[in-house]
Design a protein around this motif. Structure first.
Motif, mmCIF file in Angstrom:
data_model
loop_
_atom_site.group_PDB
_atom_site.id
_atom_site.type_symbol
_atom_site.label_atom_id
_atom_site.label_comp_id
_atom_site.label_asym_id
_atom_site.label_seq_id
_atom_site.Cartn_x
_atom_site.Cartn_y
_atom_site.Cartn_z
ATOM 1 N N PRO A 42 -6.646 -15.798 -18.743
ATOM 2 C CA PRO A 42 -7.371 -16.497 -17.729
ATOM 3 C C PRO A 42 -6.643 -17.347 -16.774
ATOM 4 O O PRO A 42 -5.517 -17.755 -17.393
ATOM 5 C CB PRO A 42 -8.531 -17.503 -18.168
ATOM 6 C CG PRO A 42 -8.843 -16.959 -19.676
ATOM 7 C CD PRO A 42 -7.300 -15.920 -20.167
ATOM 8 N N TRP A 43 -6.798 -17.259 -15.429
ATOM 9 C CA TRP A 43 -5.874 -17.582 -14.441
ATOM 10 C C TRP A 43 -5.481 -19.240 -14.966
ATOM 11 O O TRP A 43 -4.235 -19.755 -14.764
ATOM 12 C CB TRP A 43 -6.042 -17.712 -12.961
ATOM 13 C CG TRP A 43 -7.519 -18.395 -12.749
ATOM 14 C CD1 TRP A 43 -8.588 -17.847 -12.744
ATOM 15 C CD2 TRP A 43 -7.334 -19.668 -12.057
ATOM 16 N NE1 TRP A 43 -9.404 -18.933 -12.414
ATOM 17 C CE2 TRP A 43 -8.763 -20.118 -11.939
ATOM 18 C CE3 TRP A 43 -6.323 -20.702 -11.774
ATOM 19 C CZ2 TRP A 43 -9.116 -21.247 -11.482
ATOM 20 C CZ3 TRP A 43 -6.666 -21.852 -11.068
ATOM 21 C CH2 TRP A 43 -7.861 -21.868 -11.044
ATOM 22 N N LEU A 44 -6.442 -20.154 -14.932
ATOM 23 C CA LEU A 44 -5.888 -21.609 -15.510
ATOM 24 C C LEU A 44 -5.317 -21.783 -16.570
ATOM 25 O O LEU A 44 -4.172 -22.434 -16.532
ATOM 26 C CB LEU A 44 -7.403 -22.336 -15.457
ATOM 27 C CG LEU A 44 -7.283 -23.858 -15.561
ATOM 28 C CD1 LEU A 44 -6.442 -24.601 -14.542
ATOM 29 C CD2 LEU A 44 -8.606 -24.604 -15.941
ATOM 30 N N LYS A 45 -5.551 -21.142 -17.601
ATOM 31 C CA LYS A 45 -4.921 -21.188 -18.891
ATOM 32 C C LYS A 45 -3.601 -20.689 -18.539
ATOM 33 O O LYS A 45 -2.531 -21.232 -19.097
ATOM 34 C CB LYS A 45 -5.392 -20.341 -19.874
ATOM 35 C CG LYS A 45 -4.718 -20.573 -21.217
ATOM 36 C CD LYS A 45 -5.607 -20.081 -22.506
ATOM 37 C CE LYS A 45 -5.194 -20.104 -23.708
ATOM 38 N NZ LYS A 45 -5.950 -19.443 -24.692
ATOM 39 N N ASP A 46 -3.334 -19.633 -17.792
ATOM 40 C CA ASP A 46 -1.932 -18.884 -17.489
ATOM 41 C C ASP A 46 -1.175 -19.833 -16.779
ATOM 42 O O ASP A 46 0.140 -20.097 -17.310
ATOM 43 C CB ASP A 46 -2.262 -17.738 -16.741
ATOM 44 C CG ASP A 46 -0.976 -16.921 -16.474
ATOM 45 O OD1 ASP A 46 -0.249 -17.079 -15.698
ATOM 46 O OD2 ASP A 46 -0.588 -16.011 -17.380
ATOM 47 N N ILE A 47 -1.683 -20.460 -15.879
ATOM 48 C CA ILE A 47 -0.694 -21.699 -14.969
ATOM 49 C C ILE A 47 -0.320 -22.675 -15.864
ATOM 50 O O ILE A 47 0.796 -23.229 -16.118
ATOM 51 C CB ILE A 47 -1.786 -22.108 -13.918
ATOM 52 C CG1 ILE A 47 -1.645 -21.024 -12.920
ATOM 53 C CG2 ILE A 47 -1.040 -23.269 -13.223
ATOM 54 C CD1 ILE A 47 -2.738 -21.179 -11.748
ATOM 55 N N LEU A 48 -1.454 -23.211 -17.047
ATOM 56 C CA LEU A 48 -1.100 -24.368 -17.541
ATOM 57 C C LEU A 48 -0.040 -24.126 -18.638
ATOM 58 O O LEU A 48 0.902 -24.876 -18.754
ATOM 59 C CB LEU A 48 -2.295 -24.921 -18.117
ATOM 60 C CG LEU A 48 -3.402 -25.499 -17.367
ATOM 61 C CD1 LEU A 48 -4.430 -25.848 -18.235
ATOM 62 C CD2 LEU A 48 -2.757 -27.063 -16.961
ATOM 63 N N VAL A 49 -0.152 -22.739 -19.455
ATOM 64 C CA VAL A 49 0.611 -22.375 -20.497
ATOM 65 C C VAL A 49 2.291 -22.141 -19.774
ATOM 66 O O VAL A 49 3.129 -22.622 -20.478
ATOM 67 C CB VAL A 49 0.082 -21.256 -21.172
ATOM 68 C CG1 VAL A 49 1.173 -20.555 -22.004
ATOM 69 C CG2 VAL A 49 -0.992 -21.434 -22.025
ATOM 70 N N ARG A 50 2.250 -21.334 -18.851
ATOM 71 C CA ARG A 50 3.714 -20.989 -18.085
ATOM 72 C C ARG A 50 4.388 -22.323 -17.760
ATOM 73 O O ARG A 50 5.641 -22.549 -17.817
ATOM 74 C CB ARG A 50 3.329 -19.929 -17.014
ATOM 75 C CG ARG A 50 3.185 -18.529 -17.730
ATOM 76 C CD ARG A 50 2.969 -17.553 -16.384
ATOM 77 N NE ARG A 50 2.427 -16.453 -17.086
ATOM 78 C CZ ARG A 50 3.482 -15.306 -17.755
ATOM 79 N NH1 ARG A 50 4.567 -15.417 -17.783
ATOM 80 N NH2 ARG A 50 2.803 -14.361 -18.219
ATOM 81 N N THR A 51 3.570 -23.312 -16.987
ATOM 82 C CA THR A 51 4.217 -24.589 -16.432
ATOM 83 C C THR A 51 4.694 -25.351 -17.568
ATOM 84 O O THR A 51 5.720 -25.891 -17.546
ATOM 85 C CB THR A 51 3.115 -25.185 -15.825
ATOM 86 O OG1 THR A 51 2.858 -24.532 -14.577
ATOM 87 C CG2 THR A 51 3.754 -26.417 -15.029
ATOM 88 N N ALA A 52 3.623 -25.517 -18.634
ATOM 89 C CA ALA A 52 4.104 -26.323 -19.709
ATOM 90 C C ALA A 52 5.273 -25.724 -20.475
ATOM 91 O O ALA A 52 6.314 -26.303 -20.890
ATOM 92 C CB ALA A 52 3.171 -26.590 -20.837
#
Length: 154
Positions: A42-52
């Motif tokens: 999911p897009w929100l999880k994707d952004i959070l995971v990749r940023t972290a």
């Protein structure tokens, strides 16, 4: 730690064990190195995971490209010598990683494939667990400063 719903990475356990045998205290499964992937997230999880993952590797200096993936193998030394403070969720995996890094212990990685589940519902609760993860995220960012302070004292 091996996620119970992971159906693609069991074959990597031998590669992770080889890393431990080569002297790593933690072998990390990484979605963000050649041979790894993250699909259907999911897009929100994707952004959070990749940023972290990006900031923990490139800014905090954690020697894995995927510090947020809980799929890890720990040496006996990690299990016996690093106390776990985290009481819920997968954050203990990040906790052990950042504590081992602060101690200067060896961390290795192997590629992993992560594909969003197609059956059932994930128990991962982003907003419930973010504060727990943030504690260890900021701990990781403090490590380079702590090491500099120690170096300056000597």
């Amino acid at each position: 730690m091996f996620p119970a719903d992971d159906t693609t990475n069991a074959v990597m356990l031998d590669r992770m064990y080889e890393k431990i045998q080569q002297g790593c205290d933690i072998a990390c499964a990484s979605r963000f190195i050649p041979g790894g992937c993250m699909k259907g997230c999911p897009w929100l999880k994707d952004i959070l995971v990749r940023t972290a993952a990006f900031t923990l590797h490139y800014v905090a200096g954690i020697p894995t490209h995927d510090a947020t993936n809980g799929f890890r193998m720990f040496s006996r030394r990690v299990i016996e010598q690093i106390p776990i403070e985290t009481q819920e969720g997968w954050a203990f995996s990040l906790e052990l990683l950042v504590k081992a890094h602060r101690l200067g212990w060896k961390i290795g990685e192997v590629p992993a494939r992560w594909i969003e589940r197609t059956y059932g519902k994930s128990n991962f609760r982003v907003f419930k667990w973010v504060p727990i993860y943030l504690r260890w995220y900021f701990y990781a960012f403090a490590t380079p400063f702590k090491r500099r302070q120690v170096a300056l004292k000597h």
